[in-house]
Design a protein around this motif. Structure first.
Motif, mmCIF file in Angstrom:
data_model
loop_
_atom_site.group_PDB
_atom_site.id
_atom_site.type_symbol
_atom_site.label_atom_id
_atom_site.label_comp_id
_atom_site.label_asym_id
_atom_site.label_seq_id
_atom_site.Cartn_x
_atom_site.Cartn_y
_atom_site.Cartn_z
ATOM 1 N N CYS B 64 -36.638 44.600 -68.205
ATOM 2 C CA CYS B 64 -36.521 44.200 -66.796
ATOM 3 C C CYS B 64 -36.400 42.680 -66.679
ATOM 4 N N PRO B 65 -35.309 42.175 -66.124
ATOM 5 C CA PRO B 65 -35.094 40.730 -66.095
ATOM 6 C C PRO B 65 -35.971 40.008 -65.078
ATOM 7 N N THR B 66 -36.501 40.728 -64.083
ATOM 8 C CA THR B 66 -37.296 40.045 -63.067
ATOM 9 C C THR B 66 -38.791 40.346 -63.190
ATOM 10 N N ARG B 84 -39.820 42.604 -56.260
ATOM 11 C CA ARG B 84 -39.170 41.875 -57.344
ATOM 12 C C ARG B 84 -37.885 42.546 -57.825
ATOM 13 N N CYS B 85 -37.824 43.878 -57.685
ATOM 14 C CA CYS B 85 -36.675 44.616 -58.223
ATOM 15 C C CYS B 85 -35.385 44.182 -57.531
ATOM 16 N N VAL B 86 -34.345 43.981 -58.339
ATOM 17 C CA VAL B 86 -33.053 43.601 -57.768
ATOM 18 C C VAL B 86 -32.043 44.748 -57.864
ATOM 19 N N GLY B 87 -32.472 45.874 -58.387
ATOM 20 C CA GLY B 87 -31.575 47.036 -58.474
ATOM 21 C C GLY B 87 -30.513 46.908 -59.542
ATOM 22 N N CYS B 88 -30.846 46.222 -60.666
ATOM 23 C CA CYS B 88 -29.838 46.016 -61.712
ATOM 24 C C CYS B 88 -29.655 47.255 -62.591
ATOM 25 N N LYS B 89 -30.550 48.227 -62.465
ATOM 26 C CA LYS B 89 -30.486 49.515 -63.179
ATOM 27 C C LYS B 89 -30.709 49.403 -64.686
ATOM 28 N N SER B 90 -31.121 48.224 -65.180
ATOM 29 C CA SER B 90 -31.359 48.076 -66.624
ATOM 30 C C SER B 90 -32.372 49.087 -67.127
#
Lengths: 503, 157
Positions: B64-66, B84-90
């Motif tokens: 998770c990048p964030t 914090r989640c940006v929804g990048c789906k990683s």
């Protein structure tokens, strides 16, 4: 829009290859509160006289109730209606299909789906969250039901979609063909396979992901949890688990009420059950149902979807087949070809009786008298019938249930009839409470009684029958459930469930 | 260590777990709003619920990048911090089970939060495919079931 419903009707014309949706008036939804009433009202609004089942005007209507696709236990049924090819003159017929199709239809955003017209080449319908596409089905034409289901799912790249399809029997327009989905759930006793075949509609694939909103989610959640608990812990369920699903068989089929194995009075029937049991593995269930009445079959190293013990009985001792292997072979053939097991069994029973008594015509008898085993004989007969595409049959529809009102009520709100009527696992007051939680409509038993009587009258008008309506309905006496006490107990024991529910 | 134990052979594909999950968390019924998902292969009669396993070394937390994926102190569940989640789906791609799902409205990922210690899906599952193990060895039932199968096959041989 009323909560619990989507308020939309999907209309599909296969001749024009067009699909559009229209709003169902809220008054109509409140008046009929379920699939069977919606279908009957649609037919009585649009048809003064029956049309031929083979004509393009003949619609196939699918409809669901306010509780379909929600957590409500045993709410997986879909009501289907059309003018049926099973009798000499076209007659309005309706049936209930258990399973997952109705829940997917509702989650795709529709309460009712009406298919009209006739495609000029094989097609299948792809309903993706409210969008409808007509896809070519030439490559699927002639395929068995298993291959069709898998092929459509692979084509769309999603194994989660529900596929309702016909087999080669439906394509050959055999009147007692039917539709099947999840290779297990069928819409029986209507001739749906024939109707799909006439319309050149191979399959309907649905992906439904839209949420179904509810009036009072907290109340509804608690009710459903309490009800599931009640059903699961009930004595009948324990009996069901111990005795196997044969205790689900109709009252008319069960013989003997005492003893360790009340359903097995004769030795041959016992042998039949034992040889059938050896091939069963695992359970299968309708949408959101805690009963799990379907059994999976492992036969000849292959897994063959679900079998319901009622069907097994019809293709077994009911027609004199006392070998479980042949019952499975017959069932597998019906499943792959898309044949209605009940009507097939009733037809086979008649013909086998004709062979025995010598009343069957010489050319129809073939060499079947030489075959010793009744199961083998039945299988050979069925295979010959399908290969030749014979279309002239006279079938008898199985007798209606004892408490017809309760059956209609279950059908109207798209509940499973077996659970409501045969097992009496759910009372009328439970249904009223669930509808109140989902839609916010406070109904009384009197209202339900009136609706059931209205639907019966409407259907008998459509069928040109004279209904002798007496007011001796059992519905009014039924339905004193203890759900409110159970709920109170639940709330005391587990207050946190209510607190945690998002509003 | 509490966990939801899954025995896929017992699953009948009724989707009650999906419905109860979405109803209790979101107030409406939909499989797309559920934290637990039923996967099916009907031609072989295989039904399998997938849910976050709350791994000991969660790849979603690593990737998770964030830093939105985290295990709050005092719980066993690995959850997404919506702020914090940006929804990048990683996390969805990193998960070996593909268990995290994208919320169709907020576009943040969501996973099982173990319902604060009383998972409702395990309460509605009437076949025993899902069961909640509050502490101890979550695989004990599995081991027992396998032992029974083995014993049965040896006895009938």
């Amino acid at each position: 829009m009323i909560k619990g419903w989507t308020g939309k009707r999907l209309l599909i014309d296969l001749s024009l290859q067009k699909a559009w949706s229209e709003d169902i008036p809220a008054g109509e939804l409140r008046r009929w509160f379920g699939g069977r009433g919606l279908n009957a009202s649609y037919f009585s609004q649009h048809f003064r006289a029956p049309v031929s089942p083979a004509s393009p005007e003949n619609p196939i209507a699918f409809a669901v109730g306010p509780l379909t696709g929600t957590l409500a236990p045993c709410s997986g049924a879909t009501s289907i209606a059309s003018f049926s090819p099973l009798s000499g003159s076209p007659v309005y017929s309706f049936t209930q299909m258990p399973g997952h199709f109705g829940a997917s239809l509702k989650a795709a955003g529709f309460d009712q789906c009406v298919i009209q017209g006739k495609a000029d080449r094989p097609v299948y319908l792809w309903i993706d969250n409210g969008e409808v596409k007509f896809e070519k089905a030439d490559h699927l034409w002639g395929q068995e039901t298993v291959e069709t289901t898998v092929a459509v799912q692979e084509e769309k790249g999603d194994r989660g979609i529900e596929v309702l399809c016909i087999g080669p029997a439906g394509e050959k327009q055999i009147p007692f063909a039917n539709v099947i989905h999840r290779l297990s759930w069928t819409g029986d006793r209507l001739g749906l396979g024939y109707l799909f075949g006439v319309k050149q509609l191979k399959a309907i694939a649905i992906r439904g992901k839209k949420p179904i909103t509810l009036q009072d989610p907290k109340q509804f959640l608690n009710l459903c949890l309490a009800l599931k608990d009640q059903i699961h812990k009930g004595q009948k369920m324990r009996k069901l688990n111990e005795d196997g699903a044969l205790s689900l068989l109709g009252r008319e089929d069960r013989r003997g009420a005492r003893g360790a194995h009340p359903w097995l009075p004769t030795r041959s029937e016992k042998q039949w059950a034992v040889s059938l049991w050896a091939n069963l593995s695992g359970w299968e269930s309708c949408f959101s149902c805690p009963v799990h009445c379907g059994r999976n079959i492992q036969h000849e190293q292959k897994c063959l979807g679900g079998i319901h013990l009622e069907k097994a009985w019809y293709l077994g001792p009911q027609i004199g087949v006392h070998n479980g292997e042949w019952t499975l072979k017959l069932h597998r053939f019906c499943q792959a070809q898309g044949l209605d097991p009940f009507l097939t069994a009733s037809l086979l029973g008649r013909i086998l009786e004709g062979i025995e008594t010598g009343t069957l015509a010489e050319e129809d008898r073939g060499h079947l008298e030489d075959i010793e085993d009744q199961g083998e004989k039945a299988f050979a007969l069925l295979r010959r019938m399908i290969d030749r595409g014979k279309k002239e049959f006279h079938l008898s529809v199985p007798p209606a249930s004892e408490n017809e009102d309760l059956d209609i009520l279950a059908d109207v709100v798209s509940f499973c009839m077996i659970v409501v009527n045969r097992l009496n696992l759910m009372t009328v007051s439970n249904i009223i409470d669930l509808i109140h939680g989902a839609t916010g409509d406070a109904l009384t038993i009197q209202d339900l009684h009136e609706t059931v009587s209205n639907i019966r009258q409407m259907e008998s008008r459509l069928q040109n029958k004279k209904l002798h309506w007496n007011d001796q309905s059992t519905l009014l006496q039924l339905g004193k459930g203890q759900i409110s006490q159970i709920l109170k107990k639940e709330e005391r024991r587990n207050v946190s469930i209510t607190d945690r529910t998002a509003s | 260590m509490s966990a939801i134990s899954i025995i896929p052979e017992r699953c009948t594909g009724c989707q009650s777990c999906e419905m109860v999950c979405s109803l209790s968390h979101e107030g409406s019924c939909s499989s797309s709003l559920s934290r637990i998902r039923m996967k099916k292969w009907e031609e072989i009669s295989v039904f399998m619920p997938t849910v976050c396993q709350n791994c000991e070394k969660p790849p979603c937390m690593d990737i998770c990048p964030t830093g939105a994926r985290k295990r709050p102190p005092g719980t066993d569940a690995v959850v997404t911090d919506e702020k914090r989640c940006v929804g990048c789906k990683s996390c969805i791609y990193a998960c070996p089970y593909g268990a995290p799902a994208l919320h169709p409205v907020t576009k943040r990922t969501m996973t099982c939060d173990l319902c604060q210690g009383q998972p409702l899906c395990t309460q509605v599952c009437s076949t025993g495919a899902l069961s909640f193990v509050p502490e101890g060895d979550p695989s004990m039932e599995r081991k027992r079931a396998f032992g029974q199968t083995l014993f049965h096959s040896m006895r009938t041989r």
